[in-house]
Design an enzyme around this catalytic site. Structure first.
Site, PDB file in Angstrom:
ATOM      1  N   ASN A  14      46.474  41.643  41.908  1.00 20.65           N
ATOM      2  CA  ASN A  14      46.859  40.391  42.537  1.00 20.65           C
ATOM      3  C   ASN A  14      48.129  39.926  41.691  1.00 20.65           C
ATOM      4  O   ASN A  14      47.916  39.374  40.612  1.00 20.65           O
ATOM      5  CB  ASN A  14      45.586  39.361  42.418  1.00 20.65           C
ATOM      6  CG  ASN A  14      45.886  37.969  42.810  1.00 20.65           C
ATOM      7  OD1 ASN A  14      46.977  37.807  43.434  1.00 20.65           O
ATOM      8  ND2 ASN A  14      44.864  37.373  42.845  1.00 20.65           N
ATOM      9  N   TRP A  15      49.206  40.026  42.216  1.00 18.17           N
ATOM     10  CA  TRP A  15      50.315  39.446  41.785  1.00 18.17           C
ATOM     11  C   TRP A  15      50.640  38.125  41.504  1.00 18.17           C
ATOM     12  O   TRP A  15      51.236  37.385  40.803  1.00 18.17           O
ATOM     13  CB  TRP A  15      51.642  39.889  42.422  1.00 18.17           C
ATOM     14  CG  TRP A  15      51.898  41.316  42.363  1.00 18.17           C
ATOM     15  CD1 TRP A  15      51.137  42.414  41.895  1.00 18.17           C
ATOM     16  CD2 TRP A  15      53.197  41.990  43.044  1.00 18.17           C
ATOM     17  NE1 TRP A  15      51.727  43.754  42.012  1.00 18.17           N
ATOM     18  CE2 TRP A  15      52.838  43.231  42.609  1.00 18.17           C
ATOM     19  CE3 TRP A  15      54.231  41.544  43.461  1.00 18.17           C
ATOM     20  CZ2 TRP A  15      54.015  44.275  43.014  1.00 18.17           C
ATOM     21  CZ3 TRP A  15      55.199  42.557  43.873  1.00 18.17           C
ATOM     22  CH2 TRP A  15      55.237  43.901  43.494  1.00 18.17           C
ATOM     23  N   LYS A  16      49.393  37.186  42.244  1.00 16.74           N
ATOM     24  CA  LYS A  16      49.718  35.752  42.234  1.00 16.74           C
ATOM     25  C   LYS A  16      51.040  35.271  42.540  1.00 16.74           C
ATOM     26  O   LYS A  16      51.851  36.138  43.175  1.00 16.74           O
ATOM     27  CB  LYS A  16      48.999  35.150  40.943  1.00 16.74           C
ATOM     28  CG  LYS A  16      47.671  35.932  40.603  1.00 16.74           C
ATOM     29  CD  LYS A  16      47.003  34.993  39.748  1.00 16.74           C
ATOM     30  CE  LYS A  16      45.621  35.605  39.414  1.00 16.74           C
ATOM     31  NZ  LYS A  16      44.546  34.916  38.652  1.00 16.74           N
ATOM     32  N   HIS A 100      39.928  33.439  46.651  1.00 20.31           N
ATOM     33  CA  HIS A 100      40.324  33.261  45.468  1.00 20.31           C
ATOM     34  C   HIS A 100      40.112  31.883  44.582  1.00 20.31           C
ATOM     35  O   HIS A 100      40.298  30.716  45.325  1.00 20.31           O
ATOM     36  CB  HIS A 100      41.794  33.706  45.362  1.00 20.31           C
ATOM     37  CG  HIS A 100      41.933  33.839  43.677  1.00 20.31           C
ATOM     38  ND1 HIS A 100      42.282  33.172  42.729  1.00 20.31           N
ATOM     39  CD2 HIS A 100      42.094  35.167  43.136  1.00 20.31           C
ATOM     40  CE1 HIS A 100      42.185  33.720  41.787  1.00 20.31           C
ATOM     41  NE2 HIS A 100      42.297  34.897  41.650  1.00 20.31           N
ATOM     42  N   GLU A 102      41.184  30.103  43.094  1.00 14.33           N
ATOM     43  CA  GLU A 102      42.626  29.340  42.655  1.00 14.33           C
ATOM     44  C   GLU A 102      42.979  28.757  44.045  1.00 14.33           C
ATOM     45  O   GLU A 102      43.324  27.471  44.008  1.00 14.33           O
ATOM     46  CB  GLU A 102      44.001  30.128  42.214  1.00 14.33           C
ATOM     47  CG  GLU A 102      43.789  30.506  40.547  1.00 14.33           C
ATOM     48  CD  GLU A 102      44.321  31.645  40.404  1.00 14.33           C
ATOM     49  OE1 GLU A 102      45.302  32.361  41.025  1.00 14.33           O
ATOM     50  OE2 GLU A 102      44.025  32.377  39.219  1.00 14.33           O
ATOM     51  N   GLU A 171      34.719  37.130  40.544  1.00 16.39           N
ATOM     52  CA  GLU A 171      35.654  36.662  39.271  1.00 16.39           C
ATOM     53  C   GLU A 171      35.085  35.501  38.634  1.00 16.39           C
ATOM     54  O   GLU A 171      35.297  34.447  39.298  1.00 16.39           O
ATOM     55  CB  GLU A 171      37.053  36.499  39.878  1.00 16.39           C
ATOM     56  CG  GLU A 171      37.510  37.754  40.783  1.00 16.39           C
ATOM     57  CD  GLU A 171      39.192  37.570  40.828  1.00 16.39           C
ATOM     58  OE1 GLU A 171      39.948  38.509  40.116  1.00 16.39           O
ATOM     59  OE2 GLU A 171      39.557  36.602  41.307  1.00 16.39           O
ATOM     60  N   GLY A 177      42.699  34.692  33.716  1.00 19.03           N
ATOM     61  CA  GLY A 177      43.666  34.446  33.077  1.00 19.03           C
ATOM     62  C   GLY A 177      43.366  33.981  31.393  1.00 19.03           C
ATOM     63  O   GLY A 177      44.106  33.231  30.895  1.00 19.03           O
ATOM     64  N   SER A 213      40.702  39.101  33.362  1.00 22.51           N
ATOM     65  CA  SER A 213      40.983  39.502  32.261  1.00 22.51           C
ATOM     66  C   SER A 213      40.734  41.094  32.130  1.00 22.51           C
ATOM     67  O   SER A 213      40.405  41.458  31.052  1.00 22.51           O
ATOM     68  CB  SER A 213      40.457  38.841  31.230  1.00 22.51           C
ATOM     69  OG  SER A 213      40.960  37.289  31.125  1.00 22.51           O
ATOM     70  N   GLY A 234      44.804  40.671  37.761  1.00 20.95           N
ATOM     71  CA  GLY A 234      45.979  39.736  37.852  1.00 20.95           C
ATOM     72  C   GLY A 234      46.896  40.003  36.927  1.00 20.95           C
ATOM     73  O   GLY A 234      47.650  41.093  37.345  1.00 20.95           O
ATOM     74  N   GLY A 235      46.962  39.472  35.951  1.00 20.73           N
ATOM     75  CA  GLY A 235      48.124  39.697  34.936  1.00 20.73           C
ATOM     76  C   GLY A 235      48.592  41.195  34.666  1.00 20.73           C
ATOM     77  O   GLY A 235      49.806  41.489  34.604  1.00 20.73           O
TER      78      GLY A 235
HETATM   79  P1  13P Z   1      43.472  37.965  35.330  1.00 19.69           P
HETATM   80  O1  13P Z   1      43.379  39.498  35.315  1.00 19.69           O
HETATM   81  O2  13P Z   1      44.835  37.643  35.058  1.00 19.69           O
HETATM   82  O3  13P Z   1      42.481  37.381  34.502  1.00 19.69           O
HETATM   83  O4  13P Z   1      43.449  37.339  36.925  1.00 19.69           O
HETATM   84  C1  13P Z   1      42.046  37.679  37.423  1.00 19.69           C
HETATM   85  C2  13P Z   1      42.378  37.345  38.918  1.00 19.69           C
HETATM   86  O5  13P Z   1      42.335  36.035  39.330  1.00 19.69           O
HETATM   87  C3  13P Z   1      42.456  38.353  39.926  1.00 19.69           C
HETATM   88  O6  13P Z   1      42.471  37.684  41.095  1.00 19.69           O
END
Ligand code: 13P
Length: 249
Positions: A14-16, A100, A102, A171, A177, A213, A234-235
């Protein structure tokens, strides 16, 4: 519980809201060139809408699929700023994240809306990845299972045929994050709870990803758990080598 892992693993990046065409090009090249090392699992990246065509051009014909991070519940019409599931399908998307945390927190998405988005995705032939997870306060109050059950209820109400075609992602919001991953045992306990709800509906083989994470250094211990079928990353999905090392785990 079946200890042998029969469900095919799935790792989704997930590049966000990250990316820029030049940087994406090298990330996509790096993924494509090295993806065979991780061919034991299904791989996908969910990119920002403006880069869907770049993902399509960079990945088509290879082993990595692509998708988006959100979708409208509406088919078409006067919905300024929204993107329909048919549009995503038009760009070759196979996947779309829905619900998600967010989106839930920053955009007020309700459990019902998330289920409606999942329905819209399924109708267009996409696989929705329905995200659920509790906040730190909810976790500390011992409400994890209750929150997950509430979030899942409108999705499970879609029935076995529809639910059998989704992927779920657990999640925990406190792990996103933050560098603070749920322990494999913590995540497994939640996944097992979700699995028993799926089993009650008659669809025990729905894949359940863990997200929060996830890194190459902790992926193997998470994937060793019987009900963790992969990861939503994510990251660490912004660096090709790290993302593929997670997939190889
Ligand atoms: P991180 O891997 O950066 O913690 O993000 C997780 C996430 O929200 C994937 O959708």
């Amino acid at each position: 519980m079946n200890t042998e892992h029969t469900r095919r693993r799935l790792v989704i990046g997930n590049w966000k809201m990250h990316g820029q065409r030049a940087a994406n090009a090298s990330l996509l090249d790096g993924l494509r060139a090295n993806a065979s090392a991780a061919s034991a699992c299904d791989l996908a990246v969910c990119v920002p809408f403006p880069y869907l065509d770049q993902a399509r051009a960079g990945l088509q014909g290879g082993s990595i699929a692509w998708g988006a991070q959100d979708v409208s519940k509406h088919e078409q019409g006067a919905f300024t700023g929204e993107v329909s599931a048919a549009m995503l399908a038009d760009f070759g998307c196979q996947w779309v994240l829905v619900g998600h945390s967010e989106r839930r927190t920053l955009h007020g998405e309700t459990d019902l809306l998330v289920a409606e988005k999942a329905t819209a995705a399924l109708a267009a032939g996409l696989t929705p990845v329905v995200c659920v997870g509790e906040t730190l306060a909810e976790q500390e109050a011992g409400k994890t299972q209750e929150v997950i059950a509430r979030q899942l209820a409108p999705v499970l109400a879609l029935g076995a045929e529809q639910v059998g075609r989704v992927v779920l992602a657990y999640e925990p919001v406190w792990a996103i994050g933050t560098g603070r991953t749920a322990t494999p045992e913590q995540a497994q306990a939640v996944h097992a709870g979700i699995r028993s709800q799926l089993a009650a509906l008659g669809v025990p083989e729905v894949r359940i990803l863990y997200g929060g994470s996830v890194k190459a250094s902790n992926a193997a211990s998470l994937f060793a758990m019987s009900d963790i079928d992969g990861a939503l990353v994510g990251g660490a999905s912004l660096v090709a080598e790290e993302f593929l090392r997670i997939a190889a785990a």
